[in-house]
Design a protein around this motif. Structure first.
Motif, PDB file in Angstrom:
ATOM      1  N   PHE A 141       4.083  15.743 -10.782  1.00 11.74           N
ATOM      2  CA  PHE A 141       4.506  15.747  -9.390  1.00 11.74           C
ATOM      3  C   PHE A 141       5.926  15.237  -9.295  1.00 11.74           C
ATOM      4  CE2 PHE A 141      -0.038  15.612  -9.215  1.00 11.74           C
ATOM      5  CZ  PHE A 141      -0.368  16.413  -8.141  1.00 11.74           C
ATOM      6  N   ARG A 142       6.736  15.875  -8.473  1.00 14.93           N
ATOM      7  CA  ARG A 142       8.115  15.421  -8.287  1.00 14.93           C
ATOM      8  C   ARG A 142       8.124  14.093  -7.542  1.00 14.93           C
ATOM      9  NH1 ARG A 142       8.998  21.039  -7.157  1.00 14.93           N
ATOM     10  NH2 ARG A 142      10.207  21.945  -8.832  1.00 14.93           N
ATOM     11  N   GLY A 143       9.138  13.291  -7.838  1.00 18.79           N
ATOM     12  CA  GLY A 143       9.334  12.050  -7.091  1.00 18.79           C
ATOM     13  C   GLY A 143       8.339  10.957  -7.418  1.00 18.79           C
ATOM     14  N   MET A 144       7.810  10.925  -8.633  1.00 21.30           N
ATOM     15  CA  MET A 144       6.802   9.915  -8.972  1.00 21.30           C
ATOM     16  C   MET A 144       7.284   8.479  -8.794  1.00 21.30           C
ATOM     17  SD  MET A 144       3.812  10.918  -9.360  1.00 21.30           S
ATOM     18  CE  MET A 144       3.134   9.423 -10.073  1.00 21.30           C
ATOM     19  N   PRO A 145       8.534   8.129  -9.117  1.00 23.73           N
ATOM     20  CA  PRO A 145       8.959   6.749  -8.838  1.00 23.73           C
ATOM     21  C   PRO A 145       8.810   6.383  -7.362  1.00 23.73           C
ATOM     22  CG  PRO A 145      10.489   7.771 -10.352  1.00 23.73           C
ATOM     23  CD  PRO A 145       9.558   8.866  -9.873  1.00 23.73           C
ATOM     24  N   ARG A 146       9.106   7.336  -6.484  1.00 22.71           N
ATOM     25  CA  ARG A 146       8.944   7.083  -5.043  1.00 22.71           C
ATOM     26  C   ARG A 146       7.465   6.931  -4.673  1.00 22.71           C
ATOM     27  NH1 ARG A 146       9.877  10.982  -0.022  1.00 22.71           N
ATOM     28  NH2 ARG A 146       9.736   9.402   1.588  1.00 22.71           N
ATOM     29  N   VAL A 147       6.610   7.775  -5.248  1.00 22.32           N
ATOM     30  CA  VAL A 147       5.172   7.698  -4.992  1.00 22.32           C
ATOM     31  C   VAL A 147       4.628   6.328  -5.431  1.00 22.32           C
ATOM     32  CG1 VAL A 147       2.931   8.655  -5.671  1.00 22.32           C
ATOM     33  CG2 VAL A 147       4.812  10.190  -5.078  1.00 22.32           C
ATOM     34  N   ILE A 148       5.048   5.873  -6.623  1.00 22.64           N
ATOM     35  CA  ILE A 148       4.600   4.568  -7.117  1.00 22.64           C
ATOM     36  C   ILE A 148       5.106   3.463  -6.199  1.00 22.64           C
ATOM     37  CG2 ILE A 148       4.886   2.919  -9.014  1.00 22.64           C
ATOM     38  CD1 ILE A 148       4.813   5.408 -10.903  1.00 22.64           C
ATOM     39  N   GLY A 149       6.355   3.575  -5.751  1.00 24.42           N
ATOM     40  CA  GLY A 149       6.891   2.588  -4.810  1.00 24.42           C
ATOM     41  C   GLY A 149       6.102   2.530  -3.514  1.00 24.42           C
ATOM     42  N   LEU A 150       5.706   3.692  -2.994  1.00 26.55           N
ATOM     43  CA  LEU A 150       4.902   3.730  -1.766  1.00 26.55           C
ATOM     44  C   LEU A 150       3.540   3.071  -1.988  1.00 26.55           C
ATOM     45  CD1 LEU A 150       5.645   7.361  -0.520  1.00 26.55           C
ATOM     46  CD2 LEU A 150       6.292   5.226   0.623  1.00 26.55           C
ATOM     47  N   ALA A 151       2.923   3.357  -3.129  1.00 23.73           N
ATOM     48  CA  ALA A 151       1.615   2.756  -3.416  1.00 23.73           C
ATOM     49  C   ALA A 151       1.734   1.244  -3.540  1.00 23.73           C
ATOM     50  CB  ALA A 151       1.033   3.357  -4.696  1.00 23.73           C
ATOM     51  N   LEU A 152       2.748   0.767  -4.252  1.00 21.03           N
ATOM     52  CA  LEU A 152       2.907  -0.683  -4.423  1.00 21.03           C
ATOM     53  C   LEU A 152       3.249  -1.378  -3.108  1.00 21.03           C
ATOM     54  CD1 LEU A 152       4.655  -1.013  -7.883  1.00 21.03           C
ATOM     55  CD2 LEU A 152       2.246  -1.226  -7.305  1.00 21.03           C
ATOM     56  N   ALA A 153       3.958  -0.679  -2.223  1.00 25.71           N
ATOM     57  CA  ALA A 153       4.241  -1.260  -0.908  1.00 25.71           C
ATOM     58  C   ALA A 153       2.947  -1.493  -0.131  1.00 25.71           C
ATOM     59  CB  ALA A 153       5.181  -0.345  -0.125  1.00 25.71           C
ATOM     60  N   ARG A 154       1.934  -0.670  -0.369  1.00 29.78           N
ATOM     61  CA  ARG A 154       0.648  -0.807   0.325  1.00 29.78           C
ATOM     62  C   ARG A 154      -0.289  -1.821  -0.324  1.00 29.78           C
ATOM     63  NH1 ARG A 154      -0.262   1.882   5.227  1.00 29.78           N
ATOM     64  NH2 ARG A 154       1.247   3.566   5.322  1.00 29.78           N
ATOM     65  N   ILE A 155      -0.280  -1.889  -1.662  1.00 28.12           N
ATOM     66  CA  ILE A 155      -1.296  -2.708  -2.339  1.00 28.12           C
ATOM     67  C   ILE A 155      -0.723  -3.889  -3.117  1.00 28.12           C
ATOM     68  CG2 ILE A 155      -2.880  -0.759  -2.550  1.00 28.12           C
ATOM     69  CD1 ILE A 155      -2.037  -0.478  -5.478  1.00 28.12           C
ATOM     70  N   GLY A 156       0.586  -3.892  -3.354  1.00 30.03           N
ATOM     71  CA  GLY A 156       1.193  -4.884  -4.234  1.00 30.03           C
ATOM     72  C   GLY A 156       0.991  -6.321  -3.799  1.00 30.03           C
ATOM     73  N   ALA A 157       1.267  -6.620  -2.532  1.00 30.44           N
ATOM     74  CA  ALA A 157       1.168  -8.007  -2.044  1.00 30.44           C
ATOM     75  C   ALA A 157      -0.270  -8.511  -2.134  1.00 30.44           C
ATOM     76  CB  ALA A 157       1.687  -8.097  -0.614  1.00 30.44           C
ATOM     77  N   ARG A 158      -1.231  -7.664  -1.814  1.00 29.42           N
ATOM     78  CA  ARG A 158      -2.637  -8.073  -1.856  1.00 29.42           C
ATOM     79  C   ARG A 158      -3.094  -8.373  -3.285  1.00 29.42           C
ATOM     80  NH1 ARG A 158      -6.928  -4.720  -2.403  1.00 29.42           N
ATOM     81  NH2 ARG A 158      -5.741  -2.893  -1.709  1.00 29.42           N
ATOM     82  N   LEU A 159      -2.708  -7.530  -4.245  1.00 28.98           N
ATOM     83  CA  LEU A 159      -3.109  -7.759  -5.628  1.00 28.98           C
ATOM     84  C   LEU A 159      -2.397  -8.981  -6.217  1.00 28.98           C
ATOM     85  CD1 LEU A 159      -3.376  -4.122  -7.016  1.00 28.98           C
ATOM     86  CD2 LEU A 159      -5.145  -5.568  -6.017  1.00 28.98           C
ATOM     87  N   ALA A 160      -1.143  -9.190  -5.836  1.00 26.71           N
ATOM     88  CA  ALA A 160      -0.429 -10.381  -6.302  1.00 26.71           C
ATOM     89  C   ALA A 160      -1.056 -11.642  -5.709  1.00 26.71           C
ATOM     90  CB  ALA A 160       1.047 -10.292  -5.935  1.00 26.71           C
ATOM     91  N   ALA A 161      -1.450 -11.599  -4.437  1.00 33.25           N
ATOM     92  CA  ALA A 161      -2.102 -12.761  -3.809  1.00 33.25           C
ATOM     93  C   ALA A 161      -3.422 -13.073  -4.497  1.00 33.25           C
ATOM     94  CB  ALA A 161      -2.321 -12.492  -2.319  1.00 33.25           C
ATOM     95  N   ARG A 162      -4.157 -12.057  -4.868  1.00 33.54           N
ATOM     96  CA  ARG A 162      -5.423 -12.271  -5.582  1.00 33.54           C
ATOM     97  C   ARG A 162      -5.179 -12.956  -6.932  1.00 33.54           C
ATOM     98  NH1 ARG A 162      -8.521  -7.005  -7.319  1.00 33.54           N
ATOM     99  NH2 ARG A 162      -6.959  -7.135  -8.938  1.00 33.54           N
ATOM    100  N   ALA A 163      -4.137 -12.520  -7.651  1.00 31.99           N
ATOM    101  CA  ALA A 163      -3.817 -13.134  -8.945  1.00 31.99           C
ATOM    102  C   ALA A 163      -3.351 -14.573  -8.766  1.00 31.99           C
ATOM    103  CB  ALA A 163      -2.751 -12.311  -9.663  1.00 31.99           C
ATOM    104  N   ARG A 164      -2.575 -14.842  -7.718  1.00 33.81           N
ATOM    105  CA  ARG A 164      -2.120 -16.219  -7.458  1.00 33.81           C
ATOM    106  C   ARG A 164      -3.296 -17.122  -7.091  1.00 33.81           C
ATOM    107  NH1 ARG A 164       2.453 -13.360  -5.194  1.00 33.81           N
ATOM    108  NH2 ARG A 164       4.247 -13.794  -6.544  1.00 33.81           N
TER     109      ARG A 164
END
Length: 198
Positions: free
Chosen positions: A89-112
């Protein structure tokens, strides 16, 4: 926001406010953002194709991997469920960035939270604690002996722990083996370990 990407054989992926849906000719998978409890990122330098001349090979890879010679894939996980978005799929870095914007903070909070409760944050084979790093079943490496936690530019890209005074890594694994990679790097930094991630 909705993104649609096509593969030549009719696979489509939609990313919107609710989550991610992947639809093929005979299948459909969907996963909501709030269901995702892990993700895995894979970064590779695609192998040279015997069917394409070298210059065309580079251009083909760049057009399909988001204007980079690297190919990215992400697998979103919810329990035993998996939804993979391949590098075609074109633009995969952007797709990954969009996914991390949605789930990143929650998964980092769980690890902390795990770090606060148990004194250790675990990311697959990597365990981070204020006093030491442990890789799989190896003896913990004391903080003073950790030279760096870094991403090695191989294909696939590896996360590794380097020990002071040694050439070989204390531990190393492809990024696809490391849950919540961004959280692992952020917590390593928070604990004061030297991190080289780009």
């Amino acid at each position: 926001m909705e993104l649609t990407r096509k593969l030549a054989w009719g696979v489509r992926v939609w990313i919107d406010d609710d989550g991610v849906t992947r639809r093929g000719l005979l299948s459909r998978k969907a996963i909501r953002w709030d269901e995702i409890d892990d993700y895995r990122i894979e970064v590779r330098i695609p192998p040279r194709s015997f069917m394409l001349p070298s210059d065309d090979d580079v251009r083909f890879t760049a057009s399909n991997a988001g204007d980079s010679r690297l190919a990215y894939a992400i697998e979103l996980r919810s329990g035993q469920r998996r939804l993979r978005i391949d590098p075609f799929f074109r633009g995969m870095p952007r797709v990954i960035g969009l996914a991390l914007a949605r789930i990143g903070a929650r998964l980092a909070a769980r690890a902390r939270a795990a770090l606060r409760q148990t004194g250790t944050a675990r990311f697959g084979p990597l365990r981070l604690a204020p006093h030491a790093v442990q890789w799989a079943a190896r003896e913990p490496l004391p903080r003073a002996r950790v030279e760096a936690i870094d991403l090695l530019d191989t294909s696939p890209v590896h996360l590794r722990v380097m020990e002071r005074g040694r050439v070989l890594a204390h531990g190393s694994a492809g990024t696809s083996k490391i849950p919540a990679l961004h959280a692992a790097l952020a917590i390593a930094r928070q604990l004061g370990y030297p991190v080289r991630d780009g």
